[in-house]
Design a protein around this motif. Structure first.
Motif, PDB file in Angstrom:
ATOM      1  N   SER A   2       1.850   7.077  -5.850  1.00 23.96           N
ATOM      2  CA  SER A   2       2.464   7.889  -6.900  1.00 23.96           C
ATOM      3  C   SER A   2       3.724   8.589  -6.425  1.00 23.96           C
ATOM      4  N   GLY A   3       3.834   8.786  -5.122  1.00 22.77           N
ATOM      5  CA  GLY A   3       4.925   9.585  -4.579  1.00 22.77           C
ATOM      6  C   GLY A   3       4.506  11.022  -4.333  1.00 22.77           C
ATOM      7  N   GLY A   4       3.263  11.354  -4.663  1.00 24.48           N
ATOM      8  CA  GLY A   4       2.734  12.689  -4.415  1.00 24.48           C
ATOM      9  C   GLY A   4       2.200  12.821  -2.995  1.00 24.48           C
ATOM     10  N   VAL A   5       1.691  13.992  -2.689  1.00 26.78           N
ATOM     11  CA  VAL A   5       1.236  14.303  -1.336  1.00 26.78           C
ATOM     12  C   VAL A   5       0.087  13.400  -0.889  1.00 26.78           C
ATOM     13  N   ASP A   6      -0.914  13.214  -1.739  1.00 25.33           N
ATOM     14  CA  ASP A   6      -2.088  12.436  -1.339  1.00 25.33           C
ATOM     15  C   ASP A   6      -1.725  10.981  -1.052  1.00 25.33           C
ATOM     16  N   SER A   7      -0.968  10.359  -1.949  1.00 25.58           N
ATOM     17  CA  SER A   7      -0.639   8.951  -1.732  1.00 25.58           C
ATOM     18  C   SER A   7       0.395   8.775  -0.621  1.00 25.58           C
ATOM     19  N   THR A   8       1.247   9.762  -0.399  1.00 29.01           N
ATOM     20  CA  THR A   8       2.189   9.685   0.720  1.00 29.01           C
ATOM     21  C   THR A   8       1.438   9.747   2.042  1.00 29.01           C
ATOM     22  N   THR A   9       0.395  10.550   2.098  1.00 32.39           N
ATOM     23  CA  THR A   9      -0.460  10.583   3.288  1.00 32.39           C
ATOM     24  C   THR A   9      -1.089   9.209   3.511  1.00 32.39           C
ATOM     25  N   CYS A  10      -1.592   8.591   2.434  1.00 31.49           N
ATOM     26  CA  CYS A  10      -2.168   7.247   2.550  1.00 31.49           C
ATOM     27  C   CYS A  10      -1.128   6.249   3.031  1.00 31.49           C
ATOM     28  N   LEU A  11       0.094   6.349   2.517  1.00 25.63           N
ATOM     29  CA  LEU A  11       1.154   5.434   2.934  1.00 25.63           C
ATOM     30  C   LEU A  11       1.439   5.585   4.427  1.00 25.63           C
ATOM     31  N   GLY A  12       1.520   6.824   4.887  1.00 20.37           N
ATOM     32  CA  GLY A  12       1.752   7.055   6.311  1.00 20.37           C
ATOM     33  C   GLY A  12       0.653   6.471   7.175  1.00 20.37           C
ATOM     34  N   ILE A  13      -0.588   6.627   6.744  1.00 22.01           N
ATOM     35  CA  ILE A  13      -1.721   6.074   7.490  1.00 22.01           C
ATOM     36  C   ILE A  13      -1.647   4.550   7.504  1.00 22.01           C
ATOM     37  N   ALA A  14      -1.347   3.951   6.350  1.00 24.87           N
ATOM     38  CA  ALA A  14      -1.266   2.488   6.269  1.00 24.87           C
ATOM     39  C   ALA A  14      -0.150   1.943   7.154  1.00 24.87           C
ATOM     40  N   VAL A  15       1.008   2.591   7.138  1.00 28.26           N
ATOM     41  CA  VAL A  15       2.135   2.145   7.971  1.00 28.26           C
ATOM     42  C   VAL A  15       1.781   2.296   9.449  1.00 28.26           C
ATOM     43  N   ASP A  16       1.141   3.397   9.794  1.00 29.79           N
ATOM     44  CA  ASP A  16       0.740   3.605  11.184  1.00 29.79           C
ATOM     45  C   ASP A  16      -0.260   2.537  11.633  1.00 29.79           C
ATOM     46  N   ARG A  17      -1.173   2.196  10.752  1.00 26.62           N
ATOM     47  CA  ARG A  17      -2.233   1.245  11.095  1.00 26.62           C
ATOM     48  C   ARG A  17      -1.749  -0.214  11.098  1.00 26.62           C
ATOM     49  N   TYR A  18      -0.912  -0.597  10.117  1.00 28.45           N
ATOM     50  CA  TYR A  18      -0.555  -2.003   9.930  1.00 28.45           C
ATOM     51  C   TYR A  18       0.916  -2.325  10.199  1.00 28.45           C
ATOM     52  N   GLY A  19       1.775  -1.320  10.219  1.00 29.69           N
ATOM     53  CA  GLY A  19       3.208  -1.560  10.353  1.00 29.69           C
ATOM     54  C   GLY A  19       3.855  -1.719   8.988  1.00 29.69           C
ATOM     55  N   ALA A  20       5.085  -1.273   8.858  1.00 25.04           N
ATOM     56  CA  ALA A  20       5.776  -1.256   7.565  1.00 25.04           C
ATOM     57  C   ALA A  20       5.885  -2.639   6.935  1.00 25.04           C
ATOM     58  N   ASP A  21       6.043  -3.681   7.745  1.00 24.58           N
ATOM     59  CA  ASP A  21       6.187  -5.036   7.209  1.00 24.58           C
ATOM     60  C   ASP A  21       4.919  -5.557   6.559  1.00 24.58           C
ATOM     61  N   GLU A  22       3.804  -4.916   6.820  1.00 22.36           N
ATOM     62  CA  GLU A  22       2.510  -5.373   6.306  1.00 22.36           C
ATOM     63  C   GLU A  22       1.962  -4.476   5.196  1.00 22.36           C
ATOM     64  N   VAL A  23       2.796  -3.583   4.672  1.00 20.75           N
ATOM     65  CA  VAL A  23       2.327  -2.629   3.661  1.00 20.75           C
ATOM     66  C   VAL A  23       3.126  -2.805   2.370  1.00 20.75           C
ATOM     67  N   LEU A  24       2.403  -2.843   1.269  1.00 17.37           N
ATOM     68  CA  LEU A  24       2.977  -2.890  -0.072  1.00 17.37           C
ATOM     69  C   LEU A  24       2.618  -1.597  -0.789  1.00 17.37           C
ATOM     70  N   ALA A  25       3.620  -0.872  -1.260  1.00 20.37           N
ATOM     71  CA  ALA A  25       3.386   0.351  -2.032  1.00 20.37           C
ATOM     72  C   ALA A  25       3.521   0.001  -3.515  1.00 20.37           C
ATOM     73  N   LEU A  26       2.520   0.342  -4.307  1.00 24.86           N
ATOM     74  CA  LEU A  26       2.520   0.064  -5.744  1.00 24.86           C
ATOM     75  C   LEU A  26       2.533   1.374  -6.519  1.00 24.86           C
ATOM     76  N   SER A  27       3.599   1.582  -7.282  1.00 25.45           N
ATOM     77  CA  SER A  27       3.701   2.768  -8.142  1.00 25.45           C
ATOM     78  C   SER A  27       3.484   2.341  -9.581  1.00 25.45           C
ATOM     79  N   ILE A  28       2.739   3.161 -10.313  1.00 28.13           N
ATOM     80  CA  ILE A  28       2.388   2.815 -11.688  1.00 28.13           C
ATOM     81  C   ILE A  28       2.893   3.889 -12.637  1.00 28.13           C
ATOM     82  N   SER A  29       3.671   3.447 -13.602  1.00 28.80           N
ATOM     83  CA  SER A  29       4.086   4.334 -14.690  1.00 28.80           C
ATOM     84  C   SER A  29       3.034   4.221 -15.784  1.00 28.80           C
ATOM     85  N   TYR A  30       2.594   5.359 -16.279  1.00 25.98           N
ATOM     86  CA  TYR A  30       1.565   5.341 -17.311  1.00 25.98           C
ATOM     87  C   TYR A  30       1.941   6.240 -18.491  1.00 25.98           C
ATOM     88  N   GLY A  31       3.222   6.581 -18.577  1.00 26.88           N
ATOM     89  CA  GLY A  31       3.683   7.459 -19.645  1.00 26.88           C
ATOM     90  C   GLY A  31       3.632   8.921 -19.255  1.00 26.88           C
TER      91      GLY A  31
END
Length: 158
Positions: free
Chosen positions: A8-37
């Motif tokens: 989402s770009g918020g604090v919780d999902s940014t923490t998840c993104l940091g953990i995923a990048v640390d664990r797998y490397g940036a080339d192996e991570v896909l960030a999906l943002s969803i607009s829902y109105g």
């Protein structure tokens, strides 16, 4: 890709993104943002900047049509204002129902959509930043442990 982050770009999902990048490397991570109105587009704008900072692939999905008839106070078409009270204060007026900012089954739709996209990209894991505080007192039932376990099982079976 090894990991997808519902982002989402918020604090919780940014923490998840940091953990995923640390664990797998940036080339192996896909960030999906969803607009829902949602009224707050700042998070989506932030998501793009944060994804660029981490150097991950960033995809966007628009599910706003699904919630077009909802009067949830978080949504652009709502006649309701976003409450400025705590969850506890809001819940004291709901008789056990979710709070007015609850978008019906949002996380279920997000996770189901993410699972389909993750499979297409070969992702082995989905990171999701919901936390149990949001489920307290049934404020957001789609953040509860029971909901998360059921969705995990459904995604695994699917």
């Amino acid at each position: 890709m090894k990991a997808m982050v519902l982002f989402s770009g918020g604090v919780d999902s940014t923490t998840c993104l940091g953990i995923a990048v640390d664990r797998y490397g940036a080339d192996e991570v896909l960030a999906l943002s969803i607009s829902y109105g949602q009224k707050h587009q700042k998070e989506i704008e932030a998501a793009g900047k944060i994804a660029a900072y981490y150097g991950v692939t960033w995809k966007q999905l628009d599910l706003s049509i699904i919630f077009a008839n909802s009067n949830c106070s978080l949504l652009t078409g709502s006649t309701e204002e976003i409450p400025q009270e705590s969850y506890a204060e809001q819940l004291s007026h709901t008789n056990g129902k979710p709070v007015s900012t609850y978008v019906p089954f949002r996380n279920g739709l997000f996770l189901a959509s993410a699972a389909s996209i993750a499979l297409s990209y070969g992702c082995e894991v989905i990171f999701y930043g919901a936390h149990s505080d949001d489920a307290a007192g049934n404020a957001y039932p789609d953040c509860s442990d029971a909901f998360n376990q059921a969705m995990n099982q459904a995604i695994f079976l699917g």
